[in-house]
Design a protein around this motif. Structure first.
Motif, mmCIF file in Angstrom:
data_model
loop_
_atom_site.group_PDB
_atom_site.id
_atom_site.type_symbol
_atom_site.label_atom_id
_atom_site.label_comp_id
_atom_site.label_asym_id
_atom_site.label_seq_id
_atom_site.Cartn_x
_atom_site.Cartn_y
_atom_site.Cartn_z
ATOM 1 N N GLU A 19 21.093 9.565 42.783
ATOM 2 C CA GLU A 19 20.239 9.101 41.377
ATOM 3 C C GLU A 19 20.717 10.336 40.490
ATOM 4 O O GLU A 19 21.099 9.775 39.297
ATOM 5 N N HIS A 83 22.594 -3.462 33.764
ATOM 6 C CA HIS A 83 22.524 -3.198 35.100
ATOM 7 C C HIS A 83 23.721 -3.521 35.886
ATOM 8 O O HIS A 83 24.247 -2.815 36.660
ATOM 9 N N LYS A 86 26.256 -0.999 34.818
ATOM 10 C CA LYS A 86 25.885 0.225 35.513
ATOM 11 C C LYS A 86 26.443 0.346 36.875
ATOM 12 O O LYS A 86 27.193 1.206 37.548
ATOM 13 N N THR A 124 15.909 -0.421 48.438
ATOM 14 C CA THR A 124 15.810 -1.341 47.845
ATOM 15 C C THR A 124 16.625 -1.306 46.446
ATOM 16 O O THR A 124 16.375 -1.773 45.437
ATOM 17 N N THR A 125 17.732 -0.537 46.657
ATOM 18 C CA THR A 125 18.742 -0.290 45.863
ATOM 19 C C THR A 125 19.709 -1.798 46.137
ATOM 20 O O THR A 125 19.761 -2.231 47.189
ATOM 21 N N SER A 126 20.747 -2.112 45.009
ATOM 22 C CA SER A 126 21.389 -3.171 45.111
ATOM 23 C C SER A 126 22.325 -3.297 46.336
ATOM 24 O O SER A 126 22.826 -2.165 46.559
HETATM 25 C C1 XBP Z 1 16.145 3.110 44.964
HETATM 26 C C2 XBP Z 1 16.183 2.642 43.560
HETATM 27 C C3 XBP Z 1 17.016 2.262 42.860
HETATM 28 C C4 XBP Z 1 18.218 3.110 42.523
HETATM 29 C C5 XBP Z 1 19.309 2.312 41.742
HETATM 30 O O1 XBP Z 1 15.641 2.545 45.798
HETATM 31 O O2 XBP Z 1 15.006 2.808 43.160
HETATM 32 O O3 XBP Z 1 16.689 1.351 41.929
HETATM 33 O O4 XBP Z 1 17.624 4.045 41.752
HETATM 34 O O5 XBP Z 1 19.979 1.156 42.336
HETATM 35 P P1 XBP Z 1 15.365 2.819 47.271
HETATM 36 P P2 XBP Z 1 19.913 -0.226 41.548
HETATM 37 O O6 XBP Z 1 14.746 4.276 47.378
HETATM 38 O O7 XBP Z 1 14.783 1.997 47.943
HETATM 39 O O8 XBP Z 1 16.974 3.147 47.816
HETATM 40 O O9 XBP Z 1 20.339 -0.124 40.277
HETATM 41 O O10 XBP Z 1 20.628 -1.023 42.492
HETATM 42 O O11 XBP Z 1 18.373 -0.885 41.452
#
Ligand code: XBP
Length: 261
Positions: A19, A83, A86, A124-126
């Protein structure tokens, strides 16, 4: 005989400090590349992390900006474009080796593989972001190490909704008490607990001060036996890392709780 059959990994903050050093930096590069003067410093990004999902995070930030497009559909389009941009920068950053796995992660993965504890990804990240990180660190065949891989595109609702964990358990063919999760953020802990999955917390840069009564254990990371609650024994000489035996001991302490959702 293992006490649980599978270990479910969160990605951002648990496998690596993605992050602060990855997504935040990549968002800023995307703003710049798209001609926007917007920048997220570490403190602002920390506030925005209460919103799960990068596109959703952009929309939350725009809602608080006077210089964002006034129409909702224009904000949506801009958030989608930023997005995607990014994620491209993120993949390049990760592919350049700029983001290390957290200490102790690889060792615990190796221990799971050698002891027959199956592994899953519950993030839940991409998917592209998980792919970029794990391909770099685990090699092109990384997917073969995980029996379940659930990412942001696979769920209707992101964490703290339990869907990501429910789907991971379905892919594994396991009940909630047969798996254990590792998380760093309150939303992830809430997601695992709402699916009935026991969870331990490795503190990350952004969630170092977060407290939770819902984890079976909380501590500084898998690299260090010191500073955990409940405490781990350490004789001052043996390796410091946290292993499967430690996690099994915590697992046994936790009374079974039924899912709340
Ligand atoms: C992490 C998130 C993600 C990432 C960025 O989710 O909140 O949004 O910050 O990834 P998790 P994206 O804790 O479930 O891994 O830009 O792909 O959303």
């Amino acid at each position: 005989m293992n006490r649980f059959d599978a270990l479910l990994w969160d990605v951002d903050g648990v496998l690596a400090e993605t992050e602060r050093d990855g997504h935040r930096v990549a968002f800023n590069l995307a703003f710049e590349a798209n001609g926007l003067a917007w920048r997220w410093d570490e403190a602002r990004y920390g506030e925005l992390l209460r919103v799960t999902g990068g596109r959703e995070r952009l929309l939350a930030d725009m809602a608080a900006r006077a210089d964002a497009p006034p129409l909702a559909r224009d904000r949506e389009a801009l958030a989608r474009a930023l997005h995607a941009s990014k994620n491209g920068f993120y993949a390049r950053l990760v592919g350049s080796g700029a983001i290390a796995l957290r200490d102790g992660v690889l060792e615990l993965m190796q221990e799971c593989l050698s002891r027959g504890v199956r592994m899953g990804i519950a993030s839940t990240t991409s998917r592209a972001n998980v792919e970029a990180l794990l391909r770099h660190h685990l090699g092109a065949a990384w997917q073969g190490l995980f029996v379940a891989i659930v990412c942001g595109e696979d769920v209707r609702l992101k964490k703290p909704d339990p869907e990501v964990y429910v789907r991971a358990l379905l892919q594994l063919g396991l009940g909630c008490l047969q798996a254990i999760a590792i998380e760093d953020a309150p939303a992830g802990v809430a997601a695992a607990r709402a699916a009935g999955v026991r969870v331990l917390v490795t503190r990350s840069a952004y969630f170092g001060a977060a407290t939770t009564a819902d984890a079976i254990a909380i501590g500084p990371g898998l690299h260090d036996r010191r500073g955990w609650r409940p405490a781990l024994p350490w004789d001052g000489r043996s390796p410091l890392r946290v292993g499967l035996d430690d996690i099994e001991a915590w697992y046994d302490r936790m009374p079974a709780v039924s899912p709340s959702a």
